[in-house]
Scaffold this motif. Structure first.
Motif, PDB file in Angstrom:
ATOM      1  N   PHE A 134       0.933  -1.055   0.089  1.00 28.39           N
ATOM      2  CA  PHE A 134      -0.028  -0.170   0.019  1.00 28.39           C
ATOM      3  C   PHE A 134       0.891   1.081  -0.088  1.00 28.39           C
ATOM      4  CE2 PHE A 134      -3.274   2.552   2.548  1.00 28.39           C
ATOM      5  CZ  PHE A 134      -3.978   3.108   1.355  1.00 28.39           C
ATOM      6  N   SER A 135       1.165   1.553  -1.003  1.00 23.77           N
ATOM      7  CA  SER A 135       2.344   2.691  -1.492  1.00 23.77           C
ATOM      8  C   SER A 135       1.679   4.081  -0.876  1.00 23.77           C
ATOM      9  CB  SER A 135       2.953   3.050  -2.788  1.00 23.77           C
ATOM     10  OG  SER A 135       1.668   3.179  -3.638  1.00 23.77           O
ATOM     11  N   ALA A 136       2.300   5.048  -0.625  1.00 20.37           N
ATOM     12  CA  ALA A 136       1.689   6.590  -0.460  1.00 20.37           C
ATOM     13  C   ALA A 136       1.256   6.990  -1.730  1.00 20.37           C
ATOM     14  CB  ALA A 136       3.150   7.237   0.107  1.00 20.37           C
ATOM     15  N   ASP A 137       1.754   6.401  -2.912  1.00 24.23           N
ATOM     16  CA  ASP A 137       1.363   6.988  -4.091  1.00 24.23           C
ATOM     17  C   ASP A 137      -0.263   6.441  -4.357  1.00 24.23           C
ATOM     18  OD1 ASP A 137       3.377   8.160  -4.776  1.00 24.23           O
ATOM     19  OD2 ASP A 137       4.223   6.296  -5.768  1.00 24.23           O
ATOM     20  N   LEU A 138      -0.588   5.098  -3.931  1.00 21.38           N
ATOM     21  CA  LEU A 138      -1.981   4.649  -3.998  1.00 21.38           C
ATOM     22  C   LEU A 138      -2.731   5.539  -2.992  1.00 21.38           C
ATOM     23  CD1 LEU A 138      -1.631   0.537  -4.118  1.00 21.38           C
ATOM     24  CD2 LEU A 138      -2.341   2.325  -5.747  1.00 21.38           C
ATOM     25  N   PHE A 139      -2.324   5.582  -1.961  1.00 23.43           N
ATOM     26  CA  PHE A 139      -2.897   6.340  -0.793  1.00 23.43           C
ATOM     27  C   PHE A 139      -3.399   7.594  -1.366  1.00 23.43           C
ATOM     28  CE2 PHE A 139      -2.912   9.152   2.857  1.00 23.43           C
ATOM     29  CZ  PHE A 139      -4.207   8.623   3.386  1.00 23.43           C
ATOM     30  N   ALA A 140      -2.581   8.468  -1.946  1.00 26.72           N
ATOM     31  CA  ALA A 140      -2.846   9.735  -2.276  1.00 26.72           C
ATOM     32  C   ALA A 140      -3.669   9.644  -3.596  1.00 26.72           C
ATOM     33  CB  ALA A 140      -1.426  10.252  -2.682  1.00 26.72           C
ATOM     34  N   TYR A 179       8.160   6.487   5.730  1.00 29.34           N
ATOM     35  CA  TYR A 179       9.227   5.944   4.778  1.00 29.34           C
ATOM     36  C   TYR A 179       9.472   4.461   5.451  1.00 29.34           C
ATOM     37  CZ  TYR A 179      10.215   9.755   1.743  1.00 29.34           C
ATOM     38  OH  TYR A 179      10.335  10.624   0.755  1.00 29.34           O
ATOM     39  N   GLN A 180       9.578   3.422   4.529  1.00 27.53           N
ATOM     40  CA  GLN A 180      10.413   2.205   4.928  1.00 27.53           C
ATOM     41  C   GLN A 180      11.708   2.777   4.247  1.00 27.53           C
ATOM     42  OE1 GLN A 180       9.899  -0.559   6.392  1.00 27.53           O
ATOM     43  NE2 GLN A 180       7.655  -0.892   6.519  1.00 27.53           N
ATOM     44  N   LEU A 191      19.134  -0.822  -9.320  1.00 27.98           N
ATOM     45  CA  LEU A 191      18.713  -0.574 -10.821  1.00 27.98           C
ATOM     46  C   LEU A 191      18.309   0.981 -11.016  1.00 27.98           C
ATOM     47  CD1 LEU A 191      16.779  -3.883 -11.569  1.00 27.98           C
ATOM     48  CD2 LEU A 191      19.179  -3.264 -12.117  1.00 27.98           C
ATOM     49  N   LYS A 192      18.254   1.494 -12.261  1.00 27.76           N
ATOM     50  CA  LYS A 192      17.973   3.011 -12.543  1.00 27.76           C
ATOM     51  C   LYS A 192      16.419   2.945 -12.140  1.00 27.76           C
ATOM     52  CE  LYS A 192      21.431   4.375 -15.516  1.00 27.76           C
ATOM     53  NZ  LYS A 192      21.608   4.906 -16.967  1.00 27.76           N
ATOM     54  N   PRO A 193      15.875   4.102 -11.931  1.00 32.85           N
ATOM     55  CA  PRO A 193      14.421   4.276 -11.566  1.00 32.85           C
ATOM     56  C   PRO A 193      13.544   3.703 -12.728  1.00 32.85           C
ATOM     57  CG  PRO A 193      15.634   6.238 -11.172  1.00 32.85           C
ATOM     58  CD  PRO A 193      16.387   5.283 -11.903  1.00 32.85           C
ATOM     59  N   ARG A 194      12.448   3.193 -12.324  1.00 28.09           N
ATOM     60  CA  ARG A 194      11.466   2.361 -13.095  1.00 28.09           C
ATOM     61  C   ARG A 194      12.062   1.095 -13.973  1.00 28.09           C
ATOM     62  NH1 ARG A 194       7.263   5.573 -11.902  1.00 28.09           N
ATOM     63  NH2 ARG A 194       7.495   7.682 -11.731  1.00 28.09           N
ATOM     64  N   VAL A 195      13.217   0.663 -13.846  1.00 27.11           N
ATOM     65  CA  VAL A 195      13.386  -0.524 -14.341  1.00 27.11           C
ATOM     66  C   VAL A 195      13.069  -1.503 -13.418  1.00 27.11           C
ATOM     67  CG1 VAL A 195      15.503  -1.899 -15.013  1.00 27.11           C
ATOM     68  CG2 VAL A 195      15.427   0.604 -15.140  1.00 27.11           C
ATOM     69  N   THR A 196      12.185  -2.467 -13.913  1.00 22.84           N
ATOM     70  CA  THR A 196      11.526  -3.403 -13.552  1.00 22.84           C
ATOM     71  C   THR A 196      12.206  -4.800 -13.157  1.00 22.84           C
ATOM     72  OG1 THR A 196       9.209  -2.690 -13.717  1.00 22.84           O
ATOM     73  CG2 THR A 196       9.342  -5.089 -13.272  1.00 22.84           C
ATOM     74  N   SER A 197      12.380  -5.458 -12.088  1.00 26.09           N
ATOM     75  CA  SER A 197      13.598  -6.612 -12.176  1.00 26.09           C
ATOM     76  C   SER A 197      12.686  -7.669 -12.568  1.00 26.09           C
ATOM     77  CB  SER A 197      13.881  -6.642 -10.495  1.00 26.09           C
ATOM     78  OG  SER A 197      12.822  -6.880  -9.834  1.00 26.09           O
ATOM     79  N   ILE A 198      11.588  -7.776 -13.013  1.00 28.89           N
ATOM     80  CA  ILE A 198      10.963  -8.868 -13.642  1.00 28.89           C
ATOM     81  C   ILE A 198      11.219  -9.064 -15.114  1.00 28.89           C
ATOM     82  CG2 ILE A 198       8.767 -10.210 -14.099  1.00 28.89           C
ATOM     83  CD1 ILE A 198       7.843  -9.203 -11.376  1.00 28.89           C
ATOM     84  N   ALA A 199      12.106  -9.660 -15.607  1.00 27.46           N
ATOM     85  CA  ALA A 199      12.354  -9.791 -17.013  1.00 27.46           C
ATOM     86  C   ALA A 199      11.192  -9.957 -17.924  1.00 27.46           C
ATOM     87  CB  ALA A 199      13.661 -10.451 -17.333  1.00 27.46           C
ATOM     88  N   SER A 235      13.138  -2.056  -4.752  1.00 29.60           N
ATOM     89  CA  SER A 235      14.182  -0.987  -5.203  1.00 29.60           C
ATOM     90  C   SER A 235      14.343   0.074  -4.271  1.00 29.60           C
ATOM     91  CB  SER A 235      13.748  -0.260  -6.575  1.00 29.60           C
ATOM     92  OG  SER A 235      12.989   0.961  -6.090  1.00 29.60           O
ATOM     93  N   PHE A 236      15.495   0.951  -4.407  1.00 28.23           N
ATOM     94  CA  PHE A 236      15.997   1.871  -3.734  1.00 28.23           C
ATOM     95  C   PHE A 236      14.998   3.329  -3.648  1.00 28.23           C
ATOM     96  CE2 PHE A 236      20.650   1.233  -2.511  1.00 28.23           C
ATOM     97  CZ  PHE A 236      20.518  -0.090  -2.952  1.00 28.23           C
ATOM     98  N   TRP A 237      14.047   3.124  -4.645  1.00 27.23           N
ATOM     99  CA  TRP A 237      13.452   4.454  -5.185  1.00 27.23           C
ATOM    100  C   TRP A 237      12.316   4.853  -4.101  1.00 27.23           C
ATOM    101  CZ3 TRP A 237      16.991   6.730  -7.261  1.00 27.23           C
ATOM    102  CH2 TRP A 237      18.007   6.470  -8.197  1.00 27.23           C
ATOM    103  N   ASP A 238      11.730   6.027  -4.113  1.00 25.11           N
ATOM    104  CA  ASP A 238      10.933   6.306  -3.226  1.00 25.11           C
ATOM    105  C   ASP A 238       9.417   5.969  -3.662  1.00 25.11           C
ATOM    106  OD1 ASP A 238      12.581   7.736  -1.654  1.00 25.11           O
ATOM    107  OD2 ASP A 238      11.872   9.785  -2.349  1.00 25.11           O
ATOM    108  N   TYR A 239       9.129   5.392  -4.739  1.00 24.63           N
ATOM    109  CA  TYR A 239       7.887   4.881  -5.228  1.00 24.63           C
ATOM    110  C   TYR A 239       7.858   3.358  -4.286  1.00 24.63           C
ATOM    111  CZ  TYR A 239      10.721   2.856  -9.001  1.00 24.63           C
ATOM    112  OH  TYR A 239      11.764   2.265  -9.917  1.00 24.63           O
TER     113      TYR A 239
END
Length: 549
Positions: A48-54, A77-78, A466-474, A486-490
């Protein structure tokens, strides 16, 4: 709006039970209570991300609307880098980040483990004879710290702790080492540690859910605000997501798990066990822990946008409302904290519609198996020297002589750093040399984020971001099409909500952390924190007082 049909009699089981039928709703107190609540309810909504909540908060009318009338921290933040389920849940009720909890990932590599693949699951006891990575014995042994329930039991041994979740790792990491009841879904039924007797509510719910899975599910209703989000996204030649409504064939337990019905069963079970045990009615403060897992399975299976997630958000809100109605009937003074173990990221194929320039699926060459095979061939090494995850910890085989290990590490660092989908590669030495961060989590460097996930006894020889928005599922043709980690805020940002009858509501937009939840609740129930932690108490009093005193 009603779903067609809801899980048969899930929360209705509670409405008919003697434990709730003889209770009247408690009147709302005229002022904020100053004494500890009789019951603390902690809810984790997986992914349940902050983005979904918003995105959906304006549409909430049920349980989430009630929580929004309390204290809202929309930017929790996690804060660590390993934004996976097990590390995230280990922070929520321990007040400690993963470097301290020891839960550095959902699984890690231990070359001393008594199994061929050397993988260790975060919530298992790998020393059990005959166990392996796919068939394991659930255990709390890897969690290195006590949790809120243990703090409460230390202060008052009569405190009871109940933990119910859709995943074993959620129930275990939040429940901790001393629980009175701990139940999770194993894919077929709600189960617990070996030797535990199932309460009557567990038996009834398992029978109910088994019957429900045996029935076909017609498409769920599509709320009006979801219609604009209902668009088919093609993945390959035969697969689409984005316009589904959770129709399923009879007997499809996997589809049941990745649907709103799953959360209804989890929360109904938790509420049922709590009412049967009369939590909060024994003159002591009890703790009810609930891990709602469906949002994560929906996100992985369909992505974070589309009709599927929209229906899930609507259903979650309504199901939480039913949960609170059941708790209201007990007349117990209860407080609620709700958050998430991590955020989530949508599938790159839908990002393409928004012209997101870096959205892509991970190059298979980044997989440690593939990279390790190439390195072994180049260096003339027998076997594959690398293990781990392309979007996390990677380990160099310690059996190799030091000179060869150094060459493997140098070559691996060179290859990963040069790849256009990689943002950064960080060695064990670099991470351990990084001081612990003291600034707000949104300001942390990548190394600081990695540092707070790093346990020298369990983490890898280097970590890949990985860079932002690179999905680790190939490959999107499997069960999962989208993920997190990821390391990113989303993936790092989640909401944190507190509610209690009589509480003066307010919203604090500045960043806080999930490690702040446990000390905040400890202050609320007037229990001392007996160990060193990373979190701090959050003031829940909008007036001149200080709830942290």
């Amino acid at each position: 709006m009603k779903f067609a049909p809801p899980i048969a009699a899930a929360l209705a089981l509670l409405a008919a039970s003697p434990a709730t039928a003889q209770q009247a709703p408690a009147p709302a107190p005229a002022a904020a209570p100053t004494s500890p609540p009789n019951l603390v309810v902690v809810i984790s909504v997986d992914q349940f991300s902050a983005d979904l909540f918003a995105e959906y908060r304006a549409q909430f009318t049920g349980g989430l609307a009630r929580l929004m009338s309390g204290v809202v921290f929309p930017s929790g933040y996690q804060s660590h880098a390993a934004t996976e389920t097990c590390p995230g849940h280990s922070t929520i009720l321990s007040g400690a980040r993963p470097w301290r909890t020891g839960i550095v990932a959902n699984e890690w590599v231990d070359f001393n483990a008594p199994r061929a693949d050397k993988k260790v699951y975060c919530a298992e006891d790998e020393s059990v004879p005959g166990s392996d990575s796919d068939s394991y014995t659930v255990s709390d042994k890897h969690l290195k710290v006590p949790t809120l329930g243990e703090w409460m039991k230390l202060a008052d041994p009569a405190t009871r702790v109940v933990s119910v979740a859709g995943k074993d790792r959620a129930a275990v990491m939040m429940g901790g080492h001393k629980v009175d009841e701990l139940w999770w879904w194993n894919g077929k039924a709600f189960v617990s540690y070996a030797g535990r007797t199932a309460p009557a509510m567990v038996t009834r719910m398992n029978a109910n859910v088994t019957a429900r899975i045996g029935e076909a599910q017609a498409p769920m209703a599509l709320p009006a605000f979801c219609q604009a989000r209902s668009r088919a996204i093609r993945l390959g030649a035969t697969k689409t997501v984005g316009d589904g409504r959770f129709a399923r064939t009879a007997g499809n337990a996997g589809a049941f798990r990745a649907s709103p019905e799953f959360d209804e069963a989890i929360l109904a079970l938790g509420a049922g066990v709590a009412t049967d045990m009369k939590l909060g009615q024994g003159g002591h403060t009890d703790l009810l822990i609930l891990g709602a897992s469906a949002t994560d399975y929906v996100g992985h299976t369909f992505g974070t946008e589309g009709s599927e997630m929209c229906i899930q958000m609507f259903a979650l809100d309504q199901t939480l409302g039913k949960l609170f109605a059941v708790l209201d009937k007990t007349g117990v003074d209860y407080a609620v904290a709700l958050t998430a173990d991590h955020g989530g990221h949508d599938l790159p194929e839908r990002h393409d519609e928004h012209a997101a320039p870096t959205a892509a699926r991970m190059d298979r060459a980044l997989d440690p198996k593939a990279a390790g095979a190439e390195i072994a061939a180049k260096l003339g090494i027998a076997g594959n020297p690398l293990r781990g995850s392309a979007a996390g910890d990677i380990y160099v085989d310690p059996v190799l002589p030091k000179a060869q290990r150094d060459k493997v590490l140098a070559e691996a660092m060179r290859r990963y750093a040069a790849h256009p989908q990689v943002h950064g590669v960080y060695t064990r030495a670099q991470i351990l040399a990084t001081p612990r961060p003291t600034t707000p989590p949104e300001t942390w460097t990548m190394l600081e984020r990695a540092r707070e996930s790093f346990d020298p006894s369990r983490s890898g020889d280097f970590v890949v971001a990985l860079k932002p928005r690179v999905t680790s599922i190939a490959d999107p043709m499997g069960r999962s099409v989208a993920t997190h980690g990821s390391f990113w805020d989303y993936d790092r940002r989640v909401p944190i909500l507190f509610w209690r009858k009589g509480m003066t509501g307010f919203e604090q937009p500045l960043s806080v952390e999930t490690v702040d939840i446990a000390p905040t609740l400890a202050a609320l129930v007037k229990v001392p924190v007996p160990v060193e932690i990373d979190g701090r108490c959050l003031d829940l009093d909008a007036g001149p007082g200080d709830s942290c005193r």
